[in-house]
Write a protein that holds these residues in place. Structure first.
Motif, PDB file in Angstrom:
ATOM      1  N   PRO A 278       0.831  -1.207   0.000  1.00  0.00           N
ATOM      2  CA  PRO A 278       0.000   0.000   0.000  1.00  0.00           C
ATOM      3  C   PRO A 278       0.862   1.252   0.000  1.00  0.00           C
ATOM      4  N   ALA A 279       0.417   2.274  -0.700  1.00  0.00           N
ATOM      5  CA  ALA A 279       1.129   3.548  -0.708  1.00  0.00           C
ATOM      6  C   ALA A 279       0.969   4.217   0.650  1.00  0.00           C
ATOM      7  N   ALA A 280       1.907   5.113   0.951  1.00  0.00           N
ATOM      8  CA  ALA A 280       1.836   5.825   2.229  1.00  0.00           C
ATOM      9  C   ALA A 280       0.540   6.630   2.336  1.00  0.00           C
ATOM     10  N   LEU A 281       0.107   7.140   1.189  1.00  0.00           N
ATOM     11  CA  LEU A 281      -1.151   7.886   1.145  1.00  0.00           C
ATOM     12  C   LEU A 281      -2.071   7.225   0.123  1.00  0.00           C
ATOM     13  N   GLY A 282      -3.364   7.353   0.314  1.00  0.00           N
ATOM     14  CA  GLY A 282      -4.303   6.755  -0.632  1.00  0.00           C
ATOM     15  C   GLY A 282      -5.296   5.875   0.096  1.00  0.00           C
ATOM     16  N   GLY A 283      -6.414   5.644  -0.537  1.00  0.00           N
ATOM     17  CA  GLY A 283      -7.491   4.914   0.102  1.00  0.00           C
ATOM     18  C   GLY A 283      -7.249   3.414   0.143  1.00  0.00           C
ATOM     19  N   ARG A 284      -7.658   2.802   1.242  1.00  0.00           N
ATOM     20  CA  ARG A 284      -7.530   1.357   1.402  1.00  0.00           C
ATOM     21  C   ARG A 284      -8.328   0.622   0.343  1.00  0.00           C
ATOM     22  N   GLN A 285      -9.557   1.065   0.111  1.00  0.00           N
ATOM     23  CA  GLN A 285     -10.414   0.363  -0.833  1.00  0.00           C
ATOM     24  C   GLN A 285      -9.868   0.437  -2.246  1.00  0.00           C
ATOM     25  N   THR A 286      -9.336   1.593  -2.625  1.00  0.00           N
ATOM     26  CA  THR A 286      -8.744   1.727  -3.952  1.00  0.00           C
ATOM     27  C   THR A 286      -7.576   0.771  -4.117  1.00  0.00           C
ATOM     28  N   TYR A 287      -6.747   0.659  -3.086  1.00  0.00           N
ATOM     29  CA  TYR A 287      -5.613  -0.273  -3.137  1.00  0.00           C
ATOM     30  C   TYR A 287      -6.089  -1.721  -3.264  1.00  0.00           C
ATOM     31  N   LEU A 288      -7.105  -2.094  -2.482  1.00  0.00           N
ATOM     32  CA  LEU A 288      -7.594  -3.470  -2.536  1.00  0.00           C
ATOM     33  C   LEU A 288      -8.175  -3.794  -3.909  1.00  0.00           C
ATOM     34  N   GLU A 289      -8.881  -2.851  -4.503  1.00  0.00           N
ATOM     35  CA  GLU A 289      -9.423  -3.073  -5.849  1.00  0.00           C
ATOM     36  C   GLU A 289      -8.304  -3.232  -6.870  1.00  0.00           C
ATOM     37  N   HIS A 290      -7.262  -2.414  -6.724  1.00  0.00           N
ATOM     38  CA  HIS A 290      -6.097  -2.492  -7.608  1.00  0.00           C
ATOM     39  C   HIS A 290      -5.405  -3.848  -7.447  1.00  0.00           C
ATOM     40  N   LEU A 291      -5.246  -4.282  -6.203  1.00  0.00           N
ATOM     41  CA  LEU A 291      -4.599  -5.562  -5.917  1.00  0.00           C
ATOM     42  C   LEU A 291      -5.401  -6.719  -6.506  1.00  0.00           C
ATOM     43  N   ARG A 292      -6.709  -6.689  -6.328  1.00  0.00           N
ATOM     44  CA  ARG A 292      -7.551  -7.764  -6.852  1.00  0.00           C
ATOM     45  C   ARG A 292      -7.435  -7.849  -8.370  1.00  0.00           C
TER      46      ARG A 292
ATOM     47  N   VAL B 163      -4.974  -8.672   1.997  1.00  0.00           N
ATOM     48  CA  VAL B 163      -4.876  -9.519   0.805  1.00  0.00           C
ATOM     49  C   VAL B 163      -6.040 -10.506   0.764  1.00  0.00           C
ATOM     50  N   ALA B 164      -6.418 -11.037   1.923  1.00  0.00           N
ATOM     51  CA  ALA B 164      -7.555 -11.953   1.968  1.00  0.00           C
ATOM     52  C   ALA B 164      -8.827 -11.265   1.489  1.00  0.00           C
ATOM     53  N   GLU B 165      -9.009 -10.014   1.892  1.00  0.00           N
ATOM     54  CA  GLU B 165     -10.181  -9.268   1.451  1.00  0.00           C
ATOM     55  C   GLU B 165     -10.115  -8.989  -0.048  1.00  0.00           C
ATOM     56  N   ALA B 166      -8.953  -8.612  -0.544  1.00  0.00           N
ATOM     57  CA  ALA B 166      -8.795  -8.318  -1.966  1.00  0.00           C
ATOM     58  C   ALA B 166      -9.052  -9.553  -2.822  1.00  0.00           C
ATOM     59  N   CYS B 167      -8.714 -10.734  -2.299  1.00  0.00           N
ATOM     60  CA  CYS B 167      -8.828 -11.978  -3.078  1.00  0.00           C
ATOM     61  C   CYS B 167     -10.099 -12.761  -2.767  1.00  0.00           C
ATOM     62  N   ALA B 168     -10.982 -12.217  -1.964  1.00  0.00           N
ATOM     63  CA  ALA B 168     -12.191 -12.939  -1.565  1.00  0.00           C
ATOM     64  C   ALA B 168     -12.999 -13.370  -2.793  1.00  0.00           C
ATOM     65  N   GLY B 169     -13.344 -14.651  -2.841  1.00  0.00           N
ATOM     66  CA  GLY B 169     -14.133 -15.170  -3.949  1.00  0.00           C
ATOM     67  C   GLY B 169     -13.346 -15.622  -5.152  1.00  0.00           C
ATOM     68  N   LEU B 170     -12.056 -15.338  -5.183  1.00  0.00           N
ATOM     69  CA  LEU B 170     -11.222 -15.790  -6.308  1.00  0.00           C
ATOM     70  C   LEU B 170     -10.806 -17.246  -6.083  1.00  0.00           C
ATOM     71  N   PRO B 171     -10.596 -18.004  -7.153  1.00  0.00           N
ATOM     72  CA  PRO B 171     -10.289 -19.436  -7.021  1.00  0.00           C
ATOM     73  C   PRO B 171      -8.828 -19.701  -6.662  1.00  0.00           C
ATOM     74  N   LEU B 172      -8.413 -19.238  -5.477  1.00  0.00           N
ATOM     75  CA  LEU B 172      -7.049 -19.457  -5.020  1.00  0.00           C
ATOM     76  C   LEU B 172      -6.986 -20.661  -4.078  1.00  0.00           C
ATOM     77  N   HIS B 173      -5.884 -21.394  -4.136  1.00  0.00           N
ATOM     78  CA  HIS B 173      -5.689 -22.501  -3.197  1.00  0.00           C
ATOM     79  C   HIS B 173      -5.523 -21.986  -1.779  1.00  0.00           C
ATOM     80  N   PHE B 174      -4.839 -20.861  -1.640  1.00  0.00           N
ATOM     81  CA  PHE B 174      -4.673 -20.288  -0.307  1.00  0.00           C
ATOM     82  C   PHE B 174      -4.192 -18.848  -0.418  1.00  0.00           C
TER      83      PHE B 174
END
Length: 577
Positions: free
Chosen positions: A106-120, A141-152
């Motif tokens: 995550p950047a030092a500044l910037g919204g959490r939700q925007t970062y999670l969407e970018h990560l996903r 990371v768990a929130e960003a990847c929620a619902g994706l078909p990851l093993h872990f």
């Protein structure tokens, strides 16, 4: 700390061409008394990781990852903290035949939700099968990847209880993917650049043997993030392939205490370290306020490389002046040129030369696409830094708008080819076809010229502002404003063009720290006057809040995003006057 001294010195430049894969390079490094050393922002050693221990721990992790259902060729998202766990995760993937994809913090500044969407979106774009993360960001990371078909989605520690697979692991081949490197995203959403073992080994060989002439007596120091090509290839993979030691400071710690970077170089005899221009500028600015640390010794720093963005002469000359008393040699400055699509490097200026600049007639550059020396009465000129010749085994051409090669001093689009080039933009055939020509040439998207065979970068094609037939580089406008308006600092200005009914308008966003509207208006008028006088154009200057100009994950100004935010009215919503 004697346990972090460099390996036994050597004098001959190192070639790594004998390695087919990064896993083989790790096997060799494990036989040498060298390793990775991680430090806190105050310069305290937090982890010593000899390459032998890295090899052992990476294989153990590789076997546990395979036991959790991953198979050869699967992509693994790695949140790229500057620590030993990232190195273990990355090389576990190499040993297991998995493909790591480093992701930004995550950047030092910037919204959490925007970062999670970018990560996903990044995780989805490579079809990752798993994600490894530091404990501090596991829930993110768990929130960003929620619902994706990851093993872990896991930390390394949470895999400790997994029963590892047994038996011999199938080694990767030279033409397998070594990793996926996300582009910086300065003009678009980051693409995943597919880099093979063959390509990255070829690039590291050219860097070590020709560009930097690395020997066993060298030692590296870095604050560059592992999710950026200069941090990953330049200061994780290259030192390991050359089996030399490297000292690390996390990027966020560098931003808080930049002089710790220099103190690591001083304390442990660093000889090789790189930074974008702004890193040198930050150090010089810091000593203006607090003075140079007592006993700082930079005399062994033989290659102070500049890369990652256009080379800015002013901050570098200021750095030389600030640290002359600490033994810094201006000849150590080593401008370079490269990009993740070529693994990392394409050119280095000659070692020991320092900065070499061309003074160019700005009007001829903008109107005639020629880099020529200004006449005595030329109204405008500017300096460009030479970045050396293309690395051996690679080719370069500067092409005009019709795709025809241009002679020296002709300014056009830079094309390169050679063994270091990417395989593709992963899962993006149309983007790949736009960048890679059928005959093996890569359109870099950079604009520049050749001078005595050396590469000179003048800008990015997608950033160019075209006004009345003139090709104006936004950097010229930004640097003029920052250099001549006392209230502005480096990085406070973003310039771009927008289309309106009356025609194209040049917009200049300036970060204003003034509290009242009158002071902001005065700042805008001053910037307008400077750009009118220096560049002969009328601009629309818009004040924006401090630290609101968007940056890429690697710290570059994103003019494309700044333009989009401006058009969306976001700066007004943020409280700009």
């Amino acid at each position: 700390m004697t346990d972090s001294l460099p390996a036994s010195p050597g004098s001959a430049p190192i070639s790594v061409a004998g390695f087919a894969t990064l896993a083989q390079a790790l096997d060799h490094a494990a036989s040498v008394d060298a390793g990775m050393y991680f430090y806190s922002g105050r310069g305290q050693l937090t982890e010593a990781l000899p390459y032998a221990r890295l090899r052992e721990q990476s294989e153990a992790l590789a076997r546990r990852m395979l036991a959790r259902g991953l198979k050869r060729g699967d992509r693994v998202a790695l949140l790229a903290e500057t620590d030993g766990d990232f190195a273990r995760s990355f090389f576990a993937c190499q040993i297991a035949g998995l493909v790591p994809a480093p992701l930004p913090l995550p950047a030092a500044l910037g919204g959490r939700q925007t970062y999670l969407e970018h990560l996903r979106r990044m995780v989805e774009s490579v079809g990752a099968a798993a994600a490894l993360t530091p404990a501090a960001f596991e829930s993110w990371v768990a929130e960003a990847c929620a619902g994706l078909p990851l093993h872990f989605v896991s930390t390394i520690a949470h895999l400790d209880d997994v029963v590892p697979v047994q038996g011999e692991l199938e080694a990767p081949s030279a033409d397998d993917l070594a990793y996926l490197q996300f582009s910086s995203g300065s003009t678009r959403f980051p693409h995943a650049i597919a880099v093979t073992h063959r390509a990255v080994i070829a690039n590291i060989d050219a860097i070590s043997l020709h560009g930097l002439q690395i020997t066993g007596s060298d030692r590296c120091a870095s604050w560059l993030p592992f999710y950026h090509d200069m941090g990953l290839v330049g200061f994780l993979l290259t030192p390991l392939c050359c089996a030399i030691s490297v000292d690390y400071l996390a990027t966020r710690e560098f931003a808080r205490r930049p002089l710790t970077w220099l103190q690591l170089i001083s304390n442990y005899g660093g000889t090789l370290s790189f930074s974008p221009s702004f890193g040198f500028e930050l150090c010089a600015r810091r000593v203006e306020n607090g003075g140079v640390p007592e006993g700082l010794d930079l005399s062994r720093w033989r290659a102070a490389g500049i890369g990652g963005d256009m080379v800015r002469p002013g901050p570098l000359l200021k750095f030389c002046e600030s640290f002359a008393g600490s033994g810094f040699n201006p000849g150590a400055l080593t401008p370079s040129y490269g990009m993740a699509e070529a693994a990392l490097a394409l050119s280095f200026s000659p070692l020991g030369r320092g900065l070499k600049m061309d003074r160019v007639d700005t009007d001829r550059l903008e109107r005639d696409h020629l880099a020529v020396a200004p006449a005595a009465d030329a109204p405008r000129s500017r300096d460009f830094v030479r970045c050396g010749r293309i690395l051996p085994g690679h080719d370069i051409e500067v092409r005009d708008e019709q795709g025809q090669p241009m002679p020296e001093w002709g300014v056009g689009l830079i094309h390169v080819r050679g063994p270091s080039l990417m395989k593709e933009y992963y899962l993006q055939p149309e983007e790949t076809a736009r960048a890679l020509c059928g005959d093996g040439w890569l359109n870099t998207g950079d604009i520049g010229y050749l001078a005595d065979g050396e590469i000179v970068i003048t800008g990015r094609a997608k950033d160019l502002i075209i006004v009345n037939g003139r090709n104006i580089r936004p950097q010229d406008l930004e640097w003029s404003a920052e250099g001549e308006v006392d209230a502005l600092r480096s990085g406070d200005v973003a310039a771009f063009a927008i289309d309106e009914e009356a025609g194209e308008v040049v917009v200049v966003l300036v970060e204003s720290r003034a509290a009242d509207a009158t002071a902001r208006a005065a700042l805008c008028e001053q910037v307008s006057g400077v750009l009118r006088a220096r560049h002969g154009i009328e601009v629309r200057v818009v004040p924006v809040p401090p630290r609101s100009l968007p940056q890429t994950s690697s710290g570059k100004l994103s003019r494309a995003k700044a333009r989009a935010l401006y058009l969306a009215g976001s700066f007004k919503l943020a409280g700009a006057g």
